[in-house]
Design a protein around this motif. Sequence first.
Motif, PDB file in Angstrom:
ATOM      1  N   LEU A 167      -5.300  -1.445  -2.307  1.00  0.00           N
ATOM      2  CA  LEU A 167      -5.935  -0.261  -2.883  1.00  0.00           C
ATOM      3  C   LEU A 167      -6.786   0.466  -1.833  1.00  0.00           C
ATOM      4  O   LEU A 167      -6.796   1.695  -1.760  1.00  0.00           O
ATOM      5  CB  LEU A 167      -6.796  -0.671  -4.078  1.00  0.00           C
ATOM      6  CG  LEU A 167      -7.401   0.475  -4.884  1.00  0.00           C
ATOM      7  CD1 LEU A 167      -6.300   1.317  -5.497  1.00  0.00           C
ATOM      8  CD2 LEU A 167      -8.320  -0.052  -5.971  1.00  0.00           C
ATOM      9  N   THR A 168      -7.492  -0.319  -0.996  1.00  0.00           N
ATOM     10  CA  THR A 168      -8.298   0.289   0.069  1.00  0.00           C
ATOM     11  C   THR A 168      -7.422   1.132   0.987  1.00  0.00           C
ATOM     12  O   THR A 168      -7.717   2.307   1.257  1.00  0.00           O
ATOM     13  CB  THR A 168      -8.981  -0.801   0.907  1.00  0.00           C
ATOM     14  OG1 THR A 168      -9.645  -1.697   0.038  1.00  0.00           O
ATOM     15  CG2 THR A 168      -9.963  -0.202   1.873  1.00  0.00           C
ATOM     16  N   LEU A 169      -6.325   0.525   1.449  1.00  0.00           N
ATOM     17  CA  LEU A 169      -5.419   1.254   2.342  1.00  0.00           C
ATOM     18  C   LEU A 169      -4.856   2.485   1.636  1.00  0.00           C
ATOM     19  O   LEU A 169      -4.744   3.560   2.235  1.00  0.00           O
ATOM     20  CB  LEU A 169      -4.281   0.339   2.784  1.00  0.00           C
ATOM     21  CG  LEU A 169      -4.643  -0.670   3.857  1.00  0.00           C
ATOM     22  CD1 LEU A 169      -3.496  -1.622   4.090  1.00  0.00           C
ATOM     23  CD2 LEU A 169      -4.963   0.066   5.151  1.00  0.00           C
ATOM     24  N   THR A 170      -4.514   2.323   0.350  1.00  0.00           N
ATOM     25  CA  THR A 170      -3.966   3.442  -0.410  1.00  0.00           C
ATOM     26  C   THR A 170      -4.943   4.608  -0.421  1.00  0.00           C
ATOM     27  O   THR A 170      -4.572   5.752  -0.136  1.00  0.00           O
ATOM     28  CB  THR A 170      -3.699   3.003  -1.860  1.00  0.00           C
ATOM     29  OG1 THR A 170      -2.830   1.893  -1.843  1.00  0.00           O
ATOM     30  CG2 THR A 170      -3.083   4.121  -2.648  1.00  0.00           C
ATOM     31  N   LEU A 171      -6.219   4.318  -0.737  1.00  0.00           N
ATOM     32  CA  LEU A 171      -7.213   5.388  -0.821  1.00  0.00           C
ATOM     33  C   LEU A 171      -7.346   6.108   0.510  1.00  0.00           C
ATOM     34  O   LEU A 171      -7.448   7.324   0.566  1.00  0.00           O
ATOM     35  CB  LEU A 171      -8.569   4.809  -1.238  1.00  0.00           C
ATOM     36  CG  LEU A 171      -8.679   4.405  -2.700  1.00  0.00           C
ATOM     37  CD1 LEU A 171     -10.053   3.862  -3.000  1.00  0.00           C
ATOM     38  CD2 LEU A 171      -8.382   5.595  -3.592  1.00  0.00           C
ATOM     39  N   VAL A 172      -7.358   5.322   1.608  1.00  0.00           N
ATOM     40  CA  VAL A 172      -7.554   5.927   2.920  1.00  0.00           C
ATOM     41  C   VAL A 172      -6.373   6.835   3.280  1.00  0.00           C
ATOM     42  O   VAL A 172      -6.553   7.939   3.801  1.00  0.00           O
ATOM     43  CB  VAL A 172      -7.734   4.829   3.984  1.00  0.00           C
ATOM     44  CG1 VAL A 172      -7.754   5.416   5.367  1.00  0.00           C
ATOM     45  CG2 VAL A 172      -9.016   4.055   3.730  1.00  0.00           C
ATOM     46  N   VAL A 173      -5.155   6.381   2.955  1.00  0.00           N
ATOM     47  CA  VAL A 173      -3.962   7.099   3.399  1.00  0.00           C
ATOM     48  C   VAL A 173      -3.597   8.245   2.464  1.00  0.00           C
ATOM     49  O   VAL A 173      -3.117   9.290   2.905  1.00  0.00           O
ATOM     50  CB  VAL A 173      -2.802   6.101   3.530  1.00  0.00           C
ATOM     51  CG1 VAL A 173      -1.529   6.814   3.857  1.00  0.00           C
ATOM     52  CG2 VAL A 173      -3.111   5.086   4.591  1.00  0.00           C
ATOM     53  N   ALA A 184       0.833  -1.202   0.000  1.00  0.00           N
ATOM     54  CA  ALA A 184       0.000   0.000   0.000  1.00  0.00           C
ATOM     55  C   ALA A 184       0.866   1.250   0.000  1.00  0.00           C
ATOM     56  O   ALA A 184       0.583   2.220  -0.728  1.00  0.00           O
ATOM     57  CB  ALA A 184      -0.923  -0.004   1.220  1.00  0.00           C
ATOM     58  N   ALA A 185       1.946   1.238   0.774  1.00  0.00           N
ATOM     59  CA  ALA A 185       2.812   2.413   0.855  1.00  0.00           C
ATOM     60  C   ALA A 185       3.479   2.679  -0.489  1.00  0.00           C
ATOM     61  O   ALA A 185       3.625   3.830  -0.915  1.00  0.00           O
ATOM     62  CB  ALA A 185       3.866   2.213   1.933  1.00  0.00           C
ATOM     63  N   ALA A 186       3.867   1.594  -1.194  1.00  0.00           N
ATOM     64  CA  ALA A 186       4.553   1.758  -2.467  1.00  0.00           C
ATOM     65  C   ALA A 186       3.648   2.430  -3.500  1.00  0.00           C
ATOM     66  O   ALA A 186       4.130   3.144  -4.381  1.00  0.00           O
ATOM     67  CB  ALA A 186       5.017   0.400  -2.992  1.00  0.00           C
ATOM     68  N   ILE A 187       2.335   2.209  -3.396  1.00  0.00           N
ATOM     69  CA  ILE A 187       1.430   2.920  -4.309  1.00  0.00           C
ATOM     70  C   ILE A 187       1.122   4.313  -3.763  1.00  0.00           C
ATOM     71  O   ILE A 187       1.111   5.290  -4.496  1.00  0.00           O
ATOM     72  CB  ILE A 187       0.092   2.160  -4.476  1.00  0.00           C
ATOM     73  CG1 ILE A 187       0.350   0.707  -4.837  1.00  0.00           C
ATOM     74  CG2 ILE A 187      -0.763   2.813  -5.538  1.00  0.00           C
ATOM     75  CD1 ILE A 187      -0.921  -0.120  -4.919  1.00  0.00           C
ATOM     76  N   ALA A 188       0.874   4.393  -2.453  1.00  0.00           N
ATOM     77  CA  ALA A 188       0.298   5.609  -1.881  1.00  0.00           C
ATOM     78  C   ALA A 188       1.297   6.761  -1.846  1.00  0.00           C
ATOM     79  O   ALA A 188       0.935   7.901  -2.134  1.00  0.00           O
ATOM     80  CB  ALA A 188      -0.234   5.326  -0.478  1.00  0.00           C
ATOM     81  N   VAL A 189       2.561   6.476  -1.488  1.00  0.00           N
ATOM     82  CA  VAL A 189       3.506   7.578  -1.282  1.00  0.00           C
ATOM     83  C   VAL A 189       3.780   8.348  -2.584  1.00  0.00           C
ATOM     84  O   VAL A 189       3.588   9.572  -2.624  1.00  0.00           O
ATOM     85  CB  VAL A 189       4.803   7.064  -0.622  1.00  0.00           C
ATOM     86  CG1 VAL A 189       5.860   8.140  -0.623  1.00  0.00           C
ATOM     87  CG2 VAL A 189       4.519   6.595   0.792  1.00  0.00           C
ATOM     88  N   PRO A 190       4.189   7.676  -3.694  1.00  0.00           N
ATOM     89  CA  PRO A 190       4.389   8.445  -4.919  1.00  0.00           C
ATOM     90  C   PRO A 190       3.113   9.130  -5.402  1.00  0.00           C
ATOM     91  O   PRO A 190       3.134  10.303  -5.798  1.00  0.00           O
ATOM     92  CB  PRO A 190       4.848   7.401  -5.945  1.00  0.00           C
ATOM     93  CG  PRO A 190       5.089   6.162  -5.216  1.00  0.00           C
ATOM     94  CD  PRO A 190       4.462   6.240  -3.883  1.00  0.00           C
ATOM     95  N   LEU A 191       2.004   8.400  -5.314  1.00  0.00           N
ATOM     96  CA  LEU A 191       0.726   8.942  -5.798  1.00  0.00           C
ATOM     97  C   LEU A 191       0.359  10.225  -5.064  1.00  0.00           C
ATOM     98  O   LEU A 191       0.015  11.241  -5.682  1.00  0.00           O
ATOM     99  CB  LEU A 191      -0.377   7.891  -5.609  1.00  0.00           C
ATOM    100  CG  LEU A 191      -1.752   8.272  -6.140  1.00  0.00           C
ATOM    101  CD1 LEU A 191      -1.735   8.281  -7.652  1.00  0.00           C
ATOM    102  CD2 LEU A 191      -2.813   7.315  -5.640  1.00  0.00           C
ATOM    103  N   SER A 192       0.466  10.193  -3.730  1.00  0.00           N
ATOM    104  CA  SER A 192       0.020  11.363  -2.976  1.00  0.00           C
ATOM    105  C   SER A 192       0.990  12.524  -3.140  1.00  0.00           C
ATOM    106  O   SER A 192       0.574  13.684  -3.131  1.00  0.00           O
ATOM    107  CB  SER A 192      -0.161  11.011  -1.501  1.00  0.00           C
ATOM    108  OG  SER A 192       0.983  10.400  -1.020  1.00  0.00           O
ATOM    109  N   LEU A 193       2.296  12.217  -3.310  1.00  0.00           N
ATOM    110  CA  LEU A 193       3.256  13.311  -3.533  1.00  0.00           C
ATOM    111  C   LEU A 193       2.939  13.997  -4.853  1.00  0.00           C
ATOM    112  O   LEU A 193       2.891  15.233  -4.930  1.00  0.00           O
ATOM    113  CB  LEU A 193       4.687  12.772  -3.554  1.00  0.00           C
ATOM    114  CG  LEU A 193       5.272  12.421  -2.187  1.00  0.00           C
ATOM    115  CD1 LEU A 193       6.736  12.074  -2.312  1.00  0.00           C
ATOM    116  CD2 LEU A 193       5.101  13.578  -1.232  1.00  0.00           C
ATOM    117  N   ILE A 194       2.701  13.198  -5.916  1.00  0.00           N
ATOM    118  CA  ILE A 194       2.414  13.787  -7.223  1.00  0.00           C
ATOM    119  C   ILE A 194       1.122  14.605  -7.159  1.00  0.00           C
ATOM    120  O   ILE A 194       1.078  15.764  -7.584  1.00  0.00           O
ATOM    121  CB  ILE A 194       2.300  12.677  -8.289  1.00  0.00           C
ATOM    122  CG1 ILE A 194       3.680  12.038  -8.501  1.00  0.00           C
ATOM    123  CG2 ILE A 194       1.769  13.232  -9.595  1.00  0.00           C
ATOM    124  CD1 ILE A 194       3.655  10.810  -9.368  1.00  0.00           C
TER     125      ILE A 194
END
Lengths: 317, 306
Positions: A188-194, A108-118
């Motif tokens: 994906l769920t965790l990604t969306l939340v974070v 989840a972190a590997a998807i969420a961190v770049p996505l949220s930074l961009i």
Amino acid sequence: MHAVLVMILQRLGLGVLTLFVVSLVIFGATELLPGDLASSLLGQSATPETVAALRRQMGLDQPAPVRYWAWLTGVLQGDFGVSLASRRPIADMMSARLGNTVFLALYAAAIAVPLSLILGVLAALWRNSLFDRVANAGALSAISFPEFFVAYILIFLLAQSGYFPSMVRLSPAMSLGDKLYVTFLPALTLTLVVTAHMMRMTRAAIINLMASPYIEMARLKGLSPLRIVLRHALPNALAPIINVIALNLAYLITGVVVVEVVFVYPGLGQLMVDSVSKRDIAVVQAIALIFASAYVLLNLTADVLSTLTNPRLMRRK
Amino acid sequence: MGVLLFLVIVIAASIPLAWLFRATLVRTLPHDIAIVARDMPLTAAFGLLVIGVYVFVAVLAPVLAPFPERAVVGTQFQPWDSTHWLGTDRLGRDMLSRLIYGARNTVGIAFATTTLAFVVGSLLGIWAALRGGWLDQGLSRFVDALMAIPSLIFSLLLLTIFGTTVMTLILVIAAVDATRVYRIARSVAQGVVVMDYIEAARLRGEGNWYLIRREILPNALAPLVAEFGLRFCFVFLTISSLSFLGLGIQPPTADWGSMVRDNATLITFGNVTPLLPAGAIALLTVAVNFVVDWQLYRASGLKEQG
């Protein structure tokens, strides 16, 4: 370099102290148990003799500090005691699940961190545009949704039509690709939340900096907005952003509990929930200690990293 | 695509609703409050409207619900029809009635918990700021230690120890949350206790309780009210999550979190009914967040003018 080393050692010392206090709190909470562990374990069939025997066997006749010391030294050697419900060693029950939970959190972190930074940088770049507004409204809603709502919406949209499995069955023989595919929905769920939290905080950190004089200067020099954000604002926003990332990775720890239950994912969170309903305090204690330690260590890492990125904090003394 | 269309329709319908609600408020309220209502953004009006509807449903639940909360009135998992508008659940209880009673139980318990956490946390926080010294140090370090553990994990630990009844649920969540309120209340009160009027009141010989009640609390109220909204969302989500995990509000009490858990199997068959209680939770949280956003904006705006 010397100052850096001293700083890291200081923070590490503080971290160890915090971990010690956390272990005290978790152990102390067990002492609040009304009545006695042995008599509640035996329930109705308890006779004074069996209770006394069980107490001796579990070491409950020892004073609390002695038991705490035995528990702590055991934990430090990887021995978490035995489960009250199944009588199996807790370390065996946890070992495979710990790996699964770490895998899910990292995924989840590997998807969420770049996505949220961009997304955060783009929202700051196009401030008050339609994109910014939509992203902000979306983020505010995502923060307000309970995790299981997000999870079931995803199941409804993606699992019901057969794109992804709604239950996660892991086997050791799986290849990495299969594993990533099977665990995609929980991740994906965790990604969306974070992502929502991280995006909002990244945006706020950059917008905060955009008001400083050197950004004004860069703008007057005629630099492009993208270059200003990436080369001038972002390096200085690094400290708050690192903090945000660590805070949200720590948030993943609690989010993982609910998400694991929804997707029947064989992780630590599900084991913890099962143990709470069985009132298996020994297992809950062990898992709480692991989650709390991860939380403390993440915060510690963030503290050290954000100090390292800011020369002013380094030369404070 | 159906979901996107649904979203667009919902947003398109809520904008005129919020506008109408705000216009009605401006017309009917006394002049001095109407001025505040007139400058309210539409999101905040929408939030207030939603909160109003929830309170209305919660208070009048026995009148509004077509069937009793706990009675089995049909076969299990009946589809939507004219008698059971939203069908029936796993045991054959009417979904709509349970949804309506859930407003009373879930929201009521979350509200009671937040209030308890607030009373305890803010009184202790203000008291610590007022007294200072070893009491402040001792309390603050104790709270720091408790806050080093993630709140959901700590709540789970405490629930294992004390068991999962509604009373322990309220006490445990309130205790965990009071630590967060304590931190806010203490930092707000620390700004107030250094003021001259506190010194003056002290020299008059007023006691601590008077100082908290008449001098500090009125001056610390604005940030605490906004914080109350945020804490309510947090507590509400925590209680719903715990109920969803089967560790919160226990059956047969109607509750949104456990309703999702009980009927979740329907989702994999493409039935949206179990999403409704979850949606009810999400809608209320969004609404409260909208109102809190507006209050925070107002508080900061007023500060700049003053």
